[in-house]
Motif scaffolding. Structure first.
Motif, short mmCIF file in Angstrom:
data_model
loop_
_atom_site.label_atom_id
_atom_site.label_comp_id
_atom_site.label_asym_id
_atom_site.label_seq_id
_atom_site.Cartn_x
_atom_site.Cartn_y
_atom_site.Cartn_z
N VAL A 260 44.13 39.27 121.40
CA VAL A 260 42.52 39.30 121.44
C VAL A 260 42.45 40.11 122.54
O VAL A 260 40.71 41.02 122.87
CB VAL A 260 41.93 38.02 121.97
CG1 VAL A 260 40.46 37.94 122.17
CG2 VAL A 260 42.74 36.83 120.80
N ASP A 261 43.25 41.18 123.62
CA ASP A 261 42.85 41.73 124.40
C ASP A 261 43.50 43.14 123.79
O ASP A 261 43.20 44.18 124.61
CB ASP A 261 44.09 41.29 125.78
CG ASP A 261 45.68 41.47 125.68
OD1 ASP A 261 45.06 41.71 124.56
OD2 ASP A 261 46.09 41.41 126.46
N ALA A 262 43.60 43.59 122.68
CA ALA A 262 43.88 44.96 122.28
C ALA A 262 42.45 44.81 122.26
O ALA A 262 41.18 44.41 121.83
CB ALA A 262 44.77 44.76 121.01
N THR A 263 42.53 46.75 122.12
CA THR A 263 40.63 47.10 122.34
C THR A 263 40.81 47.43 120.24
O THR A 263 40.91 46.42 119.74
CB THR A 263 41.34 49.11 121.96
OG1 THR A 263 42.04 49.67 121.30
CG2 THR A 263 41.22 49.08 123.61
N LEU A 264 38.96 46.77 120.23
CA LEU A 264 39.07 47.08 118.45
C LEU A 264 40.04 48.18 117.85
O LEU A 264 39.88 47.72 116.74
CB LEU A 264 37.62 47.35 118.64
CG LEU A 264 36.38 47.38 117.01
CD1 LEU A 264 37.55 45.80 116.38
CD2 LEU A 264 35.59 47.76 117.04
N ALA A 265 39.81 48.73 118.31
CA ALA A 265 40.46 50.63 117.13
C ALA A 265 41.86 50.42 117.19
O ALA A 265 42.09 50.31 116.12
CB ALA A 265 40.14 51.60 117.92
N ASN A 266 42.56 49.27 118.45
CA ASN A 266 44.09 49.72 117.76
C ASN A 266 44.07 48.00 116.87
O ASN A 266 45.05 48.01 116.80
CB ASN A 266 44.62 49.28 119.28
CG ASN A 266 44.60 50.30 120.00
OD1 ASN A 266 45.40 51.84 119.08
ND2 ASN A 266 44.89 51.27 121.08
N ARG A 267 42.72 47.01 117.16
CA ARG A 267 43.07 45.95 116.44
C ARG A 267 43.00 46.48 114.53
O ARG A 267 43.41 46.05 114.10
CB ARG A 267 42.07 45.15 116.62
CG ARG A 267 42.44 44.65 118.08
CD ARG A 267 41.23 43.19 119.06
NE ARG A 267 41.95 42.34 118.16
CZ ARG A 267 41.10 40.85 118.25
NH1 ARG A 267 40.28 41.09 118.76
NH2 ARG A 267 41.46 39.85 117.85
#
Lengths: 194, 194
Positions: free
Chosen positions: B38-45
């Motif tokens: 959940v704490d990763a950036t949207l792009a990395n998810r």
């Protein structure tokens, strides 16, 4: 610093590359709009957008990508397509290790015109003037993409400084809590020794 | 025919590969859930989901991809993430020239349980039975992914036959209109000749 701004959309996806110079000077490197046919499948429309973005990342080598953050609008169908287009753009950037930042339309408008409620004509007008363009970028998606890149160039240093200040404050708070805990422990030990 | 079913999501993305046999027989090839922090950036998810899907496409070589069609739900933020996850999945399939079909949750439920309003437990139960699994797939996203693949295997031939019938009807209608036009022209010519 060079930024690729993207106004995502399936029918029209605005792309704009802007170089930031000393102070608030900005220069337009490239601007265009990618269109995908309404009768193509969603997957093929996303593929066309992705291919165009990959080509732009190869050709212009930006250091960051600024994408418009999509909000719930009137037409849910359109919002979904816009979100999906933004998603494949973010993916291409992430594959290259480039930072991707999402800015809301009001953040972009406020950065470019001074008002978060500016209309399309005002945004186009200010973008044209700020970049010293001979002609106004058209359609509005092209101007928005350039506006997003400018917004990113101007907001990012402030955002980075803020994040740094917050991290410093959190570190100080942590040290303070540790000192309090140590003092409480010492007082307790003193009480027990009596 | 082998189908990859995907229940898209940023926090949990269900993946299920199902082989369709003679009649309505189905066999589970693989099932899993990809999770992104959940704490990763949207792009990395999105990147993590895309990488997982690419790996599954390489490993299992499905002939089609069935993705859950996202509808406006209560939480707009969640819907956006789900749409974006579905978008990057569709993109990977399109890059390989694989057909991508979006099925609504009710289409999947109706195909698997007989009712478009079945709850999660009923879907999981029927998917477990249809595939003859020793254990129920868990979490629900895994069962949904398998359900989507089954839905696609069972609906696709019907959908293809319907599309063919529609194309045939359109062709007949076109011929009929051409005959009418020719008759009208002939009648007109006859009138003029008199």
């Amino acid at each position: 610093m060079r930024v690729l701004g993207v106004d995502p959309g399936l029918t029209r996806c605005g792309l704009g590359v802007v170089d930031g110079g000393v102070g608030r000077t900005v220069r337009c490197v490239a601007v265009d709009v990618v269109r995908t046919p309404v009768d193509a499948t969603l997957a093929n429309r996303l593929l066309k957008i992705s291919d165009a973005v990959e080509e732009w990342l190869d050709r212009y080598r930006p250091e960051a990508v600024a994408v418009e953050r999509v909000f719930s609008q009137h037409n849910v169908r359109t919002v979904m397509g816009t979100a999906q287009a933004g998603g494949v753009v973010a993916l291409s950037a992430a594959r290259r290790g480039l930072p991707v930042v999402f800015h809301t339309p009001s953040e972009m408008k406020a950065a470019v015109t001074g008002s978060g409620r500016a209309d399309k004509a005002q945004v186009t007008d200010m973008v044209t003037r700020l970049l010293g363009l001979a002609e106004a970028p058209s359609p509005a998606d092209a101007a928005d993409a350039l506006g997003l890149a400018i917004c990113h160039l101007w907001r990012e240093p402030m955002r980075a400084r803020l994040a740094e200040a917050e991290a410093r404050a959190a570190e100080l708070a942590k040290k303070h809590r540790a000192r309090l805990a140590a003092a409480a422990k010492a007082a307790k030990a003193k009480g027990a020794a009596r």
